[in-house]
Design an enzyme around this catalytic site. Structure first.
Site, PDB file in Angstrom:
ATOM      1  N   ASP A 162      74.779 -78.452  -2.285  1.00  0.00           N
ATOM      2  CA  ASP A 162      74.982 -78.825  -0.731  1.00  0.00           C
ATOM      3  C   ASP A 162      76.418 -78.796  -0.408  1.00  0.00           C
ATOM      4  OD1 ASP A 162      72.035 -78.758  -0.639  1.00  0.00           O
ATOM      5  OD2 ASP A 162      72.358 -81.115  -0.968  1.00  0.00           O
ATOM      6  N   GLU A 185      66.871 -76.335   7.909  1.00  0.00           N
ATOM      7  CA  GLU A 185      68.022 -77.185   7.402  1.00  0.00           C
ATOM      8  C   GLU A 185      69.316 -76.693   7.204  1.00  0.00           C
ATOM      9  OE1 GLU A 185      66.029 -79.057   3.720  1.00  0.00           O
ATOM     10  OE2 GLU A 185      66.688 -77.069   2.605  1.00  0.00           O
TER      11      GLU A 185
END
Ligand code: FUB
Length: 377
Positions: free
Chosen positions: A61, A273
């Site tokens: 991420d 997301e």
């Protein structure tokens, strides 16, 4: 940008992928977070891989920024906690953050060590997921999601005088900060906006009525019908002190070229997301993961609030279930930081950060990247 392996490295890497073969083209079927099906159709000789940037720990991420002329990466810190995999993402049981920096895009990566631990965050219990950072007036802000004592994801903030931390957490989460994957965008006029949201394990479906709904048995229970608009990511302007929202979170519309909302059943295009916003030639580019179809897609708009018109895929599925990225301009070129699971041999929850140059077409559209088949450049 030369972060590519030789063909022999690719062969070795591919052979180590727990029974998976090397491939020219990934063909992932729609799956739950518990499974990943990879269909391969060519040989190792035809592939090269982008190398992981960080190999001594697992990282995911990546939110990349240029602060003080240096590249800083704020990733999740994956590790093996032994928590079994489920569709709520319990296996992503991260407990701290490290910060990394590079003097230039081909330079060595420095690990600045642990900059925040869940133990030091009073309100947070577990699962420190995808963070982001921002700078304002010489102060640095680390934004992060974590579950509170009721197992509800909240968004926290921690501050530092250095982009490399350590970061001191605020006593409470940001008021109204829900779900996961905070991403902060600084607009040209000096305003800061936070984008949040993630469905399934990210819990956004449980906030559809405005308050958190615990009346569900699976992460899919509270989703809209397939022919209803998909669950929308949220955005809010940040307060002057960067510690709160200056307004209520608003829903972001993602529409098709005819102006119709992308529908919940449209898993190839709907938001899942990993929101990120960057600005290019005066337009706002909203990019995100499509989750169970594993793409990073993007949509373009004229305002940081949207609406954003769906364009196409930027980053095709990578090895591993999740796909998550950031886009940043460095020395006049654009780069996409992302992760895959190549370092762990394909384990969903043990990922590694990578970077690739991102190219635009003359009309401002972005050329898609297939990290699994990047030819040696
Ligand atoms: O790293 C945990 C979660 O996986 C992130 O918050 C999502 O974006 C996905 O990458």
């Amino acid at each position: 940008m030369t972060r590519f392996t030789t063909k022999s490295f690719a062969l070795l890497t591919c052979l180590s992928l727990l029974g998976m073969s090397c491939k020219q083209k990934t063909d992932k079927k729609e799956t739950t977070k518990n499974e990943q099906e990879v269909v391969t159709n060519t040989t190792a000789e035809e592939t090269t891989e982008i190398q992981p940037l960080i190999t001594h720990i697992y990282t995911a991420d990546p939110s990349a920024h240029v602060f003080d002329g240096k590249i800083y990466i704020y990733p999740s810190h994956d590790y093996e906690s032994g928590i079994p995999e489920n569709d709520y993402g319990a296996h992503f049981n991260m407990k701290d953050y490290h910060v990394f920096s590079m003097d230039n895009i081909d330079g060595k990566v420095t690990d600045h060590g642990k900059v925040l631990d869940v133990e030091d965050v009073k309100w947070a219990k577990r699962q420190m997921w995808a963070p982001d950072a921002a700078e304002k007036d010489g102060k640095y802000y680390l934004y992060f999601p974590a579950k509170d004592e009721k197992d509800i994801f909240r968004i926290g903030v921690a501050t530092s005088d250095s982009p490399a931390g350590p970061f001191k957490p605020e006593e409470k989460p940001i008021e109204g900060g829900i779900s996961i994957d905070p991403a902060v965008f600084k607009d040209s006029d000096g305003s800061y906006y936070m984008y949040v949201g993630g469905i399934w394990g990210g819990q956004l479906q449980n906030w559809r009525t405005g308050t958190y709904n615990t009346d569900f048995n699976s992460p899919y229970d509270n989703e809209p019908e397939d022919d209803e608009p998909a669950i929308a990511p949220r955005v809010a302007k940040l307060s002057d002190d960067m510690l709160q929202f200056a307004e209520e979170l608003k829903e972001i519309e993602i529409v098709d070229k005819e102006g119709n909302p992308i529908l919940a059943g449209d898993h190839d295009r709907r938001f899942f997301e990993a929101a990120w916003v960057h600005k290019y030639n005066g337009k706002y580019y909203f990019s995100y993961s499509t989750g169970d179809t594993h793409n990073i897609a993007y949509a373009v708009g004229d305002s940081p609030y949207g609406p954003f018109t769906y364009q196409s895929v930027i980053l095709k599925p990578v090895l591993g279930w999740t796909n998550h990225h950031s886009i940043v301009e460095i020395d006049g070129k654009w780069y996409i930081f992302f992760h895959d699971s190549s370092l762990s041999g394909g384990k969903t929850h043990l990922r590694n950060v990578k970077v690739s140059e991102l190219e635009y077409n003359e009309d401002g559209t972005i050329k898609a990247i297939d990290a699994l088949v990047e030819a040696e450049k």
